[in-house]
Design a protein around this motif. Structure first.
Motif, PDB file in Angstrom:
ATOM      1  N   CYS A 136       0.847  -1.190   0.000  1.00  0.00           N
ATOM      2  CA  CYS A 136       0.000   0.000   0.000  1.00  0.00           C
ATOM      3  C   CYS A 136       0.887   1.245   0.000  1.00  0.00           C
ATOM      4  CB  CYS A 136      -0.925  -0.004   1.222  1.00  0.00           C
ATOM      5  SG  CYS A 136      -0.053   0.137   2.793  1.00  0.00           S
ATOM      6  N   PRO A 137       0.318   2.435  -0.214  1.00  0.00           N
ATOM      7  CA  PRO A 137       1.130   3.660  -0.202  1.00  0.00           C
ATOM      8  C   PRO A 137       1.781   3.898   1.159  1.00  0.00           C
ATOM      9  CG  PRO A 137      -1.024   4.074  -1.175  1.00  0.00           C
ATOM     10  CD  PRO A 137      -1.091   2.717  -0.565  1.00  0.00           C
ATOM     11  N   LEU A 138       2.911   4.600   1.124  1.00  0.00           N
ATOM     12  CA  LEU A 138       3.661   4.899   2.343  1.00  0.00           C
ATOM     13  C   LEU A 138       3.811   6.405   2.519  1.00  0.00           C
ATOM     14  CD1 LEU A 138       6.556   2.277   2.042  1.00  0.00           C
ATOM     15  CD2 LEU A 138       4.574   2.151   3.571  1.00  0.00           C
ATOM     16  N   ALA A 139       3.714   6.847   3.758  1.00  0.00           N
ATOM     17  CA  ALA A 139       4.025   8.233   4.103  1.00  0.00           C
ATOM     18  C   ALA A 139       5.426   8.270   4.697  1.00  0.00           C
ATOM     19  CB  ALA A 139       3.014   8.777   5.109  1.00  0.00           C
ATOM     20  N   VAL A 140       6.232   9.209   4.225  1.00  0.00           N
ATOM     21  CA  VAL A 140       7.590   9.396   4.739  1.00  0.00           C
ATOM     22  C   VAL A 140       7.592  10.752   5.435  1.00  0.00           C
ATOM     23  CG1 VAL A 140      10.038   9.501   4.154  1.00  0.00           C
ATOM     24  CG2 VAL A 140       8.501   8.034   2.831  1.00  0.00           C
ATOM     25  N   ARG A 141       7.679  10.738   6.771  1.00  0.00           N
ATOM     26  CA  ARG A 141       7.441  11.934   7.576  1.00  0.00           C
ATOM     27  C   ARG A 141       8.668  12.295   8.400  1.00  0.00           C
ATOM     28  NH1 ARG A 141       2.402  10.502  11.189  1.00  0.00           N
ATOM     29  NH2 ARG A 141       2.158  12.769  11.341  1.00  0.00           N
ATOM     30  N   SER A 142       8.852  13.572   8.616  1.00  0.00           N
ATOM     31  CA  SER A 142       9.941  14.044   9.468  1.00  0.00           C
ATOM     32  C   SER A 142       9.629  13.746  10.931  1.00  0.00           C
ATOM     33  CB  SER A 142      10.116  15.552   9.293  1.00  0.00           C
ATOM     34  OG  SER A 142       8.950  16.229   9.743  1.00  0.00           O
ATOM     35  N   TYR A 161       6.435  13.231   2.512  1.00  0.00           N
ATOM     36  CA  TYR A 161       6.206  12.755   1.148  1.00  0.00           C
ATOM     37  C   TYR A 161       5.364  11.487   1.182  1.00  0.00           C
ATOM     38  CZ  TYR A 161       9.812  16.049  -0.304  1.00  0.00           C
ATOM     39  OH  TYR A 161      10.530  17.197  -0.537  1.00  0.00           O
ATOM     40  N   MET A 162       4.595  11.270   0.120  1.00  0.00           N
ATOM     41  CA  MET A 162       3.783  10.061  -0.003  1.00  0.00           C
ATOM     42  C   MET A 162       4.231   9.280  -1.228  1.00  0.00           C
ATOM     43  SD  MET A 162      -0.046  11.213   1.151  1.00  0.00           S
ATOM     44  CE  MET A 162      -0.311  11.953   2.773  1.00  0.00           C
ATOM     45  N   THR A 214       2.460   3.133   6.811  1.00  0.00           N
ATOM     46  CA  THR A 214       1.385   2.902   5.852  1.00  0.00           C
ATOM     47  C   THR A 214       0.368   4.032   5.952  1.00  0.00           C
ATOM     48  OG1 THR A 214       0.228   1.538   7.479  1.00  0.00           O
ATOM     49  CG2 THR A 214       1.657   0.398   5.904  1.00  0.00           C
ATOM     50  N   ILE A 215      -0.294   4.335   4.830  1.00  0.00           N
ATOM     51  CA  ILE A 215      -1.282   5.414   4.791  1.00  0.00           C
ATOM     52  C   ILE A 215      -2.675   4.819   4.919  1.00  0.00           C
ATOM     53  CG2 ILE A 215      -2.235   7.311   3.421  1.00  0.00           C
ATOM     54  CD1 ILE A 215       0.454   7.554   2.032  1.00  0.00           C
TER      55      ILE A 215
END
Length: 599
Positions: A136-142, A161-162, A214-215
């Motif tokens: 599934c889509p991933l969120a990359v967060r600070s 970023y997603m 995961t989003i």
């Protein structure tokens, strides 16, 4: 039969695995990682502020048995791994990027340098093992060391970023690596530097951890989004009518949360009285003041590009268009029936669509408002502070819309804005004889006397189709004032900091970093409620910047535009003016939420 019994056993085994993975931080090992570990750390360094908040939420879910407490709601955090700050240090050292701290480089140059560099090989192998469990889509967060502290939240300062899922895992690994390096780069962007300077910290002390998770959401054609995203605050700073500050407040939207945190139109809900939503009190108000656009993630791999704009692969689409393809519209929308002049649940009749979430708040498909109210109360008691949480909700596919996943994405402490003070609004009124601005809705505390300048966009200069040009002009004026060591009081129409240009001037915090008070006023046909769920709002209030809302058309507050026009003008741009006032004084009575500006 045997098939059903097998499914029953597998479901129960999986539920057991998920339960033992809740409430703990597991060490990530690439040879033994499983997808039922909710929260894993990769590395030995700091988790950073945002990740600590997620770990705290994961612990509370287990401690208070929240996961299945509410009928029809499954409460959890998204499946998360955290790349601790030691990977950031290693990346900087191995690629010789220390010079960036003091270099005069543009944001694009910094981003290019970082993306062209190489992640440590052992980190890449860990990411490869994680991706083997993801579809599934991933969120990359600070998750920097300074983020989400009590007084300096850094909300929205760094990038998120997603990444869409890609069948070719090697390609997805490359895209994920680019996103991680882009988050690292955002540590040194201009906006981050300005915020660190304004908050009294040193850039060299900042370290960046990265959250990969995961989003929450579902695929709808080539788009991906949740049914609902939102922000909840345990303290409602702007109660209306019968609302109480202690009730808290929810700001929710259809689709991704960018609508909420960037100041778009949202539905404002009192979690203790979710059936009484002011925006839905009459059909005309409902059509005018509710959400008409939403953000979705574009799933095509080509949409994800390296960019300073972390929303590069997010698209803004009309709500009415998305509802036609959405499989559970009865949970999200109502329709205006012109023949009967009333709102009808769902989209089964012709008419204007309104995002009301009636299926949830009016007809109690699941007790979302109650759950969020109790979760905020638990967080407030545990942190001994008022809190703000971010969350997302999406229906369980096999439940016919009767069950939903509630994902808790973030918690941060916020200032209550209530406490002792030595002066009152009455004292200020007796001192300030020439009153320019009065507000009945204000956040902040005490006197503001260091500025002698007002940066204002007057009603006759405002054009809702040119707000992006206004933002550029405001930013240029702010840069000159910052270089000269000057500060100012900012006054303008609509919602400052909105990502939707037609709702106000879309400045970022960096564009107004020298402002000491920020005033939003309504003009005829352009009335915007203060948005308490935005990153912009969180940052300016936490840094001690006064925040005032004035809506003369609703009988709330006053701005004497005639008096402003008579003041000495020291700069006039296409849209904005800088006015000089000797003895300029602002005062906010935080116990009463009232404010005064004059001389």
């Amino acid at each position: 039969d045997a098939g059903e019994f097998r499914k029953f056993l597998l479901d129960n085994i999986r539920r057991y695995h998920q339960s033992i993975g809740q409430g703990i931080i597991t060490e990530f090992h690439k040879d033994s990682y499983e997808d039922y570990y909710w929260f894993s750390r990769v590395g030995e360094g700091s988790l950073g502020g945002k990740a600590r908040g997620l770990a705290f939420l994961n612990h509370l879910i287990q401690k208070h048995s929240l996961s299945e407490k509410y009928d029809g709601l499954h409460v959890s955090i998204p499946r998360t791994i955290v790349l601790t700050t030691d990977w950031f240090d290693k990346f900087i050292l191995e690629n010789g990027l220390q010079y960036v701290i003091d270099a005069e480089l543009s944001d694009d140059e910094i981003l290019s340098e970082f993306v062209a560099s190489t992640l440590p090989d052992d980190l890449t192998q860990n990411l490869k093992a994680f991706l083997a469990t993801v579809d599934c889509p991933l969120a990359v967060r600070s998750s920097s060391k300074l983020e989400d502290s009590n007084y300096q939240p850094f909300a929205g300062v760094y990038a998120t970023y997603m990444c869409p899922p890609v069948e070719n895992k090697d390609r997805m690994l490359r895209e994920l690596g680019k996103a991680i390096k882009s988050v690292y780069a955002s540590t040194y962007f201009k906006g981050s530097r300005n915020y660190i300077q304004a908050s009294g910290n040193l850039l060299g002390e900042e370290k960046m951890a990265v959250i990969v998770q995961t989003i929450c959401g579902t695929e709808h054609g080539s788009d991906f989004y949740p049914m609902m995203s939102g922000v909840g605050r345990s303290l409602n700073s702007y109660p209306v009518g019968a609302e109480k500050a202690s009730d808290g407040v929810l700001n929710v939207a259809f689709g991704l949360g960018k609508t909420v945190v960037d100041g778009g139109r949202t539905l404002r809900v009192d979690p203790l009285y979710p059936k009484k939503i002011i925006q839905l009190s009459n059909p005309k108000l409902a059509q005018r003041d509710t959400q008409n656009e939403m953000y979705v993630l574009d799933l095509s791999p080509s949409a994800f590009k390296i960019s300073k704009n972390d929303g590069i692969n997010l698209r803004r689409v009309p709500v009415s268009q998305a509802l036609e393809r959405y499989d559970r519209p009865e949970l999200v929308a109502s329709t205006y029936n012109a023949l009967d002049d009333r709102m009808v649940p769902g989209i089964g009749v012709r008419g204007a669509r309104v995002v009301s979430f009636d299926g949830i708040f009016q007809y109690d498909r699941f007790p979302l408002a109650k759950a969020l109210s109790e979760i905020m109360s638990i967080c407030r008691d545990e942190l001994m502070s008022e809190v703000e949480i971010e969350f997302a909700v999406d229906p369980v596919k096999s439940s016919s819309g009767n069950e939903a996943n509630l994902k808790l994405l973030q918690v941060r402490p916020v200032s209550s804005g209530i406490g002792s003070q030595t002066s009152s609004i009455e004292d200020a009124e007796s001192i300030i004889s020439n009153k320019l601005i009065l507000s009945d809705n204000a956040l902040g505390n005490g006197y503001f006397t260091e500025s002698s300048l007002i940066l204002v966009i007057l009603p006759e200069s405002f054009d809702r189709m040119k707000t992006e040009l206004m933002a550029a002009e405001i930013s240029a004026i702010n840069s000159r004032m910052t270089a000269d060591g000057q500060t100012y009081i900012l006054v303008g129409p609509g919602r400052w900091g909105s990502s939707i240009p037609t709702l106000g001037v879309p400045v970022s915090w960096t564009d107004i970093s020298a402002a000491r008070m920020v005033v939003e006023y309504g003009i005829d046909g352009f009335r915007i409620d203060p948005s308490q769920g935005t990153h912009f709002f969180q940052n300016i209030t936490s840094l001690g910047v006064g925040y005032l809302s004035v809506d003369q058309y609703a009988g709330s507050g006053m701005i004497d535009f005639d008096a402003l026009r008579k003041l000495e003008c020291v700069f006039e741009g296409e849209f904005a003016k800088v006015l000089k006032v000797d003895g300029l004084t602002g005062f906010i009575d935080r116990n009463k939420g009232k404010a005064l500006i004059g001389f």
